[in-house]
Design a protein around this motif. Sequence first.
Motif, short mmCIF file in Angstrom:
data_model
loop_
_atom_site.label_atom_id
_atom_site.label_comp_id
_atom_site.label_asym_id
_atom_site.label_seq_id
_atom_site.Cartn_x
_atom_site.Cartn_y
_atom_site.Cartn_z
N UNK A 137 -12.96 4.85 -10.24
CA UNK A 137 -11.72 5.31 -9.62
C UNK A 137 -10.53 4.77 -10.41
N UNK A 138 -9.58 5.66 -10.70
CA UNK A 138 -8.40 5.24 -11.44
C UNK A 138 -7.36 4.64 -10.50
N UNK A 139 -6.36 4.02 -11.08
CA UNK A 139 -5.26 3.46 -10.31
C UNK A 139 -4.67 4.54 -9.41
N UNK A 140 -4.46 4.20 -8.15
CA UNK A 140 -3.93 5.14 -7.17
C UNK A 140 -5.01 5.91 -6.43
N UNK A 141 -6.27 5.79 -6.92
CA UNK A 141 -7.38 6.45 -6.24
C UNK A 141 -7.73 5.72 -4.95
N UNK A 142 -8.42 6.42 -4.07
CA UNK A 142 -8.76 5.86 -2.77
C UNK A 142 -10.27 5.77 -2.63
N UNK A 164 -19.36 -7.31 5.76
CA UNK A 164 -19.44 -8.57 5.01
C UNK A 164 -18.86 -8.39 3.61
N UNK A 165 -19.28 -7.34 2.90
CA UNK A 165 -18.76 -7.15 1.55
C UNK A 165 -17.27 -6.82 1.56
N UNK A 166 -16.83 -5.99 2.48
CA UNK A 166 -15.41 -5.63 2.50
C UNK A 166 -14.53 -6.83 2.83
N UNK A 167 -15.02 -7.74 3.65
CA UNK A 167 -14.24 -8.96 3.92
C UNK A 167 -14.10 -9.78 2.64
N UNK A 168 -15.13 -9.82 1.82
CA UNK A 168 -15.05 -10.52 0.54
C UNK A 168 -14.11 -9.78 -0.42
N UNK A 169 -14.24 -8.47 -0.47
CA UNK A 169 -13.40 -7.66 -1.35
C UNK A 169 -11.93 -7.80 -0.97
N UNK A 170 -11.66 -8.04 0.29
CA UNK A 170 -10.28 -8.17 0.78
C UNK A 170 -9.58 -9.41 0.23
N UNK A 171 -10.32 -10.32 -0.39
CA UNK A 171 -9.68 -11.47 -1.04
C UNK A 171 -8.80 -11.01 -2.21
N UNK A 172 -9.18 -9.90 -2.85
CA UNK A 172 -8.46 -9.41 -4.03
C UNK A 172 -7.84 -8.02 -3.85
N UNK A 173 -8.18 -7.34 -2.77
CA UNK A 173 -7.71 -5.97 -2.55
C UNK A 173 -7.29 -5.82 -1.09
N UNK A 174 -6.34 -4.92 -0.86
CA UNK A 174 -5.93 -4.63 0.52
C UNK A 174 -6.89 -3.60 1.10
N UNK A 175 -7.63 -4.01 2.11
CA UNK A 175 -8.57 -3.13 2.79
C UNK A 175 -7.99 -2.81 4.17
N UNK A 177 -15.10 3.83 12.43
CA UNK A 177 -15.85 2.90 11.58
C UNK A 177 -15.51 3.16 10.12
N UNK A 178 -14.28 3.58 9.86
CA UNK A 178 -13.80 3.90 8.52
C UNK A 178 -12.90 2.77 8.02
N UNK A 179 -13.11 2.38 6.76
CA UNK A 179 -12.22 1.46 6.07
C UNK A 179 -11.89 2.09 4.73
N UNK A 180 -10.72 1.74 4.18
CA UNK A 180 -10.34 2.31 2.89
C UNK A 180 -9.44 1.36 2.12
N UNK A 181 -9.30 1.64 0.85
CA UNK A 181 -8.38 0.91 -0.02
C UNK A 181 -7.83 1.86 -1.06
N UNK A 182 -6.62 1.58 -1.53
CA UNK A 182 -6.01 2.29 -2.63
C UNK A 182 -6.11 1.35 -3.83
N UNK A 183 -6.70 1.83 -4.90
CA UNK A 183 -6.87 0.98 -6.09
C UNK A 183 -5.52 0.78 -6.75
N UNK A 184 -5.14 -0.48 -6.90
CA UNK A 184 -3.84 -0.81 -7.49
C UNK A 184 -3.92 -1.14 -8.96
N UNK A 185 -5.08 -1.58 -9.45
CA UNK A 185 -5.18 -2.03 -10.84
C UNK A 185 -6.07 -1.13 -11.63
#
Length: 68
Positions: A21-26, A42-53, A60-68
Amino acid sequence: IDGAHSYDYVRSDSLNALRCVRKGGILVWHDYGRAGVNGVSKFLHELADDHDIFSVPGSSIAFMVKRQ
Protein backbone atom coordinates in the motif's frame (compact mmCIF):
# COMPACT_ATOMS: atom_id res chain seq x y z
CA ILE A 1 -7.55 -7.95 5.67
CA ASP A 2 -9.73 -10.89 6.54
CA GLY A 3 -7.88 -14.17 6.52
CA ALA A 4 -6.71 -16.47 9.24
CA HIS A 5 -7.14 -14.93 12.68
CA SER A 6 -4.14 -16.27 14.58
CA TYR A 7 -1.57 -13.68 15.60
CA ASP A 8 1.15 -15.03 13.29
CA TYR A 9 -1.10 -14.98 10.23
CA VAL A 10 -2.54 -11.55 11.01
CA ARG A 11 0.98 -10.18 11.50
CA SER A 12 2.26 -11.70 8.27
CA ASP A 13 -0.76 -10.63 6.19
CA SER A 14 -0.67 -7.12 7.64
CA LEU A 15 3.05 -6.56 7.11
CA ASN A 16 2.76 -7.82 3.54
CA ALA A 17 -0.19 -5.51 2.92
CA LEU A 18 1.72 -2.56 4.38
CA ARG A 19 4.48 -3.16 1.83
CA CYS A 20 1.93 -3.11 -1.01
CA VAL A 21 0.00 0.00 0.00
CA ARG A 22 1.31 3.42 -0.94
CA LYS A 23 1.22 6.53 1.22
CA GLY A 24 -2.39 7.62 1.70
CA GLY A 25 -3.68 4.09 1.11
CA ILE A 26 -6.08 2.51 3.57
CA LEU A 27 -5.82 -0.89 5.22
CA VAL A 28 -8.97 -2.37 6.76
CA TRP A 29 -9.15 -5.35 9.12
CA HIS A 30 -12.17 -7.45 9.93
CA ASP A 31 -12.84 -9.16 13.29
CA TYR A 32 -11.10 -6.54 15.42
CA GLY A 33 -12.23 -6.75 19.05
CA ARG A 34 -14.14 -10.00 18.63
CA ALA A 35 -13.80 -12.69 21.27
CA GLY A 36 -12.17 -15.85 19.98
CA VAL A 37 -10.16 -14.10 17.26
CA ASN A 38 -7.66 -12.37 19.53
CA GLY A 39 -4.80 -12.41 17.00
CA VAL A 40 -6.34 -9.50 15.11
CA SER A 41 -6.69 -7.26 18.16
CA LYS A 42 -3.36 -8.30 19.65
CA PHE A 43 -1.41 -7.44 16.50
CA LEU A 44 -3.28 -4.19 15.88
CA HIS A 45 -2.58 -3.04 19.43
CA GLU A 46 1.13 -3.60 18.73
CA LEU A 47 0.90 -1.90 15.33
CA ALA A 48 -0.74 1.09 17.04
CA ASP A 49 2.62 1.88 18.68
CA ASP A 50 3.77 3.24 15.29
CA HIS A 51 0.53 3.81 13.36
CA ASP A 52 -2.86 5.37 14.07
CA ILE A 53 -5.40 2.56 14.13
CA PHE A 54 -9.09 3.44 14.23
CA SER A 55 -12.05 1.22 14.97
CA VAL A 56 -15.60 1.68 13.72
CA PRO A 57 -17.95 1.80 16.73
CA GLY A 58 -20.51 -0.98 16.81
CA SER A 59 -18.58 -3.09 14.31
CA SER A 60 -15.57 -5.39 14.18
CA ILE A 61 -13.79 -3.18 11.63
CA ALA A 62 -10.49 -1.39 12.23
CA PHE A 63 -8.52 0.67 9.72
CA MET A 64 -5.47 2.83 9.21
CA VAL A 65 -4.29 5.33 6.61
CA LYS A 66 -0.68 4.72 5.67
CA ARG A 67 1.31 7.87 6.36
CA GLN A 68 4.83 6.76 5.39
